[in-house]
Motif scaffolding. Sequence first.
Motif, PDB file in Angstrom:
ATOM      1  N   GLY A   1       0.804  -1.215   0.000  1.00 17.11           N
ATOM      2  CA  GLY A   1       0.000   0.000   0.000  1.00 17.11           C
ATOM      3  C   GLY A   1       0.832   1.258   0.000  1.00 17.11           C
ATOM      4  N   VAL A   2       0.372   2.262   0.725  1.00 16.83           N
ATOM      5  CA  VAL A   2       0.937   3.605   0.644  1.00 16.83           C
ATOM      6  C   VAL A   2       2.389   3.672   1.101  1.00 16.83           C
ATOM      7  CG1 VAL A   2       0.194   4.315   2.960  1.00 16.83           C
ATOM      8  CG2 VAL A   2       0.444   6.038   1.166  1.00 16.83           C
TER       9      VAL A   2
ATOM     10  N   ALA B   1      11.580   6.056  10.653  1.00 19.36           N
ATOM     11  CA  ALA B   1      11.425   4.609  10.504  1.00 19.36           C
ATOM     12  C   ALA B   1      12.422   4.019   9.510  1.00 19.36           C
ATOM     13  CB  ALA B   1       9.997   4.279  10.070  1.00 19.36           C
ATOM     14  N   VAL B   2      12.781   4.797   8.478  1.00 18.11           N
ATOM     15  CA  VAL B   2      13.709   4.270   7.469  1.00 18.11           C
ATOM     16  C   VAL B   2      15.133   4.763   7.672  1.00 18.11           C
ATOM     17  CG1 VAL B   2      11.848   4.089   5.789  1.00 18.11           C
ATOM     18  CG2 VAL B   2      13.290   6.130   5.784  1.00 18.11           C
TER      19      VAL B   2
ATOM     20  N   ARG C   1       8.278   5.110   1.470  1.00 17.14           N
ATOM     21  CA  ARG C   1       9.558   4.607   1.985  1.00 17.14           C
ATOM     22  C   ARG C   1      10.679   4.866   0.978  1.00 17.14           C
ATOM     23  NH1 ARG C   1       9.217  -1.512   3.292  1.00 17.14           N
ATOM     24  NH2 ARG C   1       8.642  -1.493   1.100  1.00 17.14           N
ATOM     25  N   ARG C   2      10.389   4.602  -0.299  1.00 13.97           N
ATOM     26  CA  ARG C   2      11.410   4.833  -1.329  1.00 13.97           C
ATOM     27  C   ARG C   2      11.758   6.315  -1.434  1.00 13.97           C
ATOM     28  NH1 ARG C   2       8.349   0.730  -3.780  1.00 13.97           N
ATOM     29  NH2 ARG C   2       7.113   2.214  -4.982  1.00 13.97           N
ATOM     30  N   LEU C   3      10.736   7.188  -1.386  1.00 11.54           N
ATOM     31  CA  LEU C   3      11.001   8.625  -1.448  1.00 11.54           C
ATOM     32  C   LEU C   3      11.873   9.065  -0.274  1.00 11.54           C
ATOM     33  CD1 LEU C   3       7.513  10.019  -2.521  1.00 11.54           C
ATOM     34  CD2 LEU C   3       9.612  10.073  -3.874  1.00 11.54           C
TER      35      LEU C   3
ATOM     36  N   LEU D   1      13.682  12.412  -0.277  1.00 13.06           N
ATOM     37  CA  LEU D   1      12.514  13.151  -0.766  1.00 13.06           C
ATOM     38  C   LEU D   1      11.294  12.922   0.136  1.00 13.06           C
ATOM     39  CD1 LEU D   1      12.912  12.388  -4.582  1.00 13.06           C
ATOM     40  CD2 LEU D   1      13.560  14.481  -3.361  1.00 13.06           C
ATOM     41  N   GLY D   2      11.552  12.596   1.384  1.00 14.14           N
ATOM     42  CA  GLY D   2      10.460  12.298   2.299  1.00 14.14           C
ATOM     43  C   GLY D   2      10.095  13.467   3.190  1.00 14.14           C
TER      44      GLY D   2
END
Length: 316
Positions: free
Chosen positions: A164-165, A255-256, A170-172, A177-178
């Motif tokens: 999902g979202v 979180a990442v 997570r990749r951004l 880019l988050g």
Amino acid sequence: MTRVVIGGSTGFIGRHLLQKYRTEGREVVTISRSGADLTWHDQSGIDAAVDGAALVVGLAGKSVNCRYTPANRAEIFRSRLDTTAALSTAIRRASAPPPLWVNSSTATIYRHAEDRPMTESTGELGTGFSVDVARAWEQTLMADALPATRRVALRTAIVLGDAGVLGPLRRLARFGLGGTQLDGWWPVPASRIAAGTAHLPGARGGRQRFSWIHVDDVLGIIDFLEGHPALDGPVNASAPNPVDNRSFMAAVRRAVGARIGPPMPRWMLEIGAMGIRTETELILKSRWVLPEKLLAAGYRFRHPDLDKALRASLAS
């Protein structure tokens, strides 16, 4: 009666439900466009599966993570209304109708809210294409007289979990880019205003509210509904601690393990949305929803805290 019928079994929530019920030893009949026991074109098969079932769960519908072209808008409506009507027809025809039918709806049915949270008793419905879809979906759920079946419209917030979202976010975040997703002015064609798909400037500074729920709690709520026959009608499936976009994106970065995340202005978001074929409404509308009915009935959320919910999602 232990049989469960899952319509829309190949989606994110459907896959989790299917695994859960099979692990518990319940008989499960699945319905989907493909890859399931039945297809939506097999009304007689759906009728037989529903007759004598303990629970029907309707989750089917084209993802709204797309551009709102005329063709996509029509399919978003059709995929929800036709499948819901097929389940309703089967229940109406059943000699032993299921005691509970839980059908998807969406917390997007409420208006853009920056002033106060929306609950089942005090929430105000919004306007526009997404709200029209939600209204029609719930109307189809309630259209037929089904006196032996309790119906719940599960107004679900953004669902966190292993799909999902969180995937694209997570990749951004990992690519720096988050950052906070900022609303602002953007030229809106008259055609989008007429179609109800225009997002007009709303919250400033990333303060649009972000209501969320972990997939474990979606499953837990459906279990809870089976055991609490007083609950019916609209039920908000949203964690009790919503945040704003600024706080949510900061939690994703934590979180990442991303150290930086510059703010993303609307012009950048709009260009990116066109590139990946989605809509900025999904991140710029302020969804402020509280689970009034569930809390009053005594439901205890497994993941009430955002940071822990994100860690559990990424770990899975």
